[in-house]
Write a protein that holds these residues in place. Structure first.
Motif, PDB file in Angstrom:
ATOM      1  N   ALA A   1      -1.631   2.311  -5.000  1.00  0.00           N
ATOM      2  CA  ALA A   1      -3.045   3.015  -5.654  1.00  0.00           C
ATOM      3  C   ALA A   1      -2.908   2.828  -7.053  1.00  0.00           C
ATOM      4  O   ALA A   1      -4.585   2.585  -7.167  1.00  0.00           O
TER       5      ALA A   1
ATOM      6  N   VAL B   1      -2.343   5.717  -1.353  1.00  0.00           N
ATOM      7  CA  VAL B   1      -1.841   7.303  -2.020  1.00  0.00           C
ATOM      8  C   VAL B   1      -1.187   7.692  -0.139  1.00  0.00           C
ATOM      9  O   VAL B   1       0.117   8.509  -0.041  1.00  0.00           O
TER      10      VAL B   1
ATOM     11  N   LEU C   1      -6.244   1.831  -3.135  1.00  0.00           N
ATOM     12  CA  LEU C   1      -6.080   3.142  -3.708  1.00  0.00           C
ATOM     13  C   LEU C   1      -5.916   3.914  -1.782  1.00  0.00           C
ATOM     14  O   LEU C   1      -4.928   4.611  -2.633  1.00  0.00           O
TER      15      LEU C   1
END
Length: 151
Positions: free
Chosen positions: A37, A53, A49
């Motif tokens: 991320a 996450v 990203l």
């Protein structure tokens, strides 16, 4: 001779350190997700990203679920240990025919295969659900109620 009982016929599951090991593994994978991320933010890559996450969240919450299950299994093993040892201590392993028996006929009678004996002990102790897949035998082969005098 008790060596055979200590080796493959342990009276219960060995849960020492499982929770910590799984916690460390899960947190390491969570750090990898956070790193992905962060790299996605630094390099302007939204796929990294979002993927990082998601990986971090799944690993973080999955770790706590696994650790909680480890704690439950360890608690079941500790609670059932006295019942398992009641059957395990008087047992003897006969190397010649690879069988387990109780010389005095108490608390169970007859000769069992190592797999049957292990299933008997672990079932009586309340953690048969933790038996490795290869150690389970058909319930019809181990008449637990008859062996323990509950017929």
């Amino acid at each position: 001779m008790r060596d055979g009982l200590f080796g493959g016929l342990e009276p219960g599951p060995n849960k020492f350190g499982d929770g910590w090991l799984h916690f460390a593994e899960g947190m390491a994978l969570t750090v990898v997700g956070v790193g992905l991320a962060y790299m996605g933010v630094q390099q302007g890559k939204p796929l990294y990203l979002v993927g990082g996450v998601l990986l971090a969240l799944v690993c973080f919450f999955g770790t706590f679920s696994v650790v909680r299950d480890d704690a439950r299994e360890k608690a079941a093993a500790e609670a059932g240990a006295p019942r398992a040892l009641r059957l395990w201590r008087p047992a003897r392993y006969r190397y010649g025919c690879a069988s387990v028996f109780c010389p005095e006929g108490e608390p169970w009678q007859g000769v069992l295969t190592p797999e049957q004996f292990k299933e008997l002990v672990w079932t009586e102790a309340g953690y048969a659900d933790q038996l490795p897949v290869g150690d389970k035998v058909s319930g019809a082969e181990v008449p637990t109620d008859v062996l323990l005098g509950r017929s």
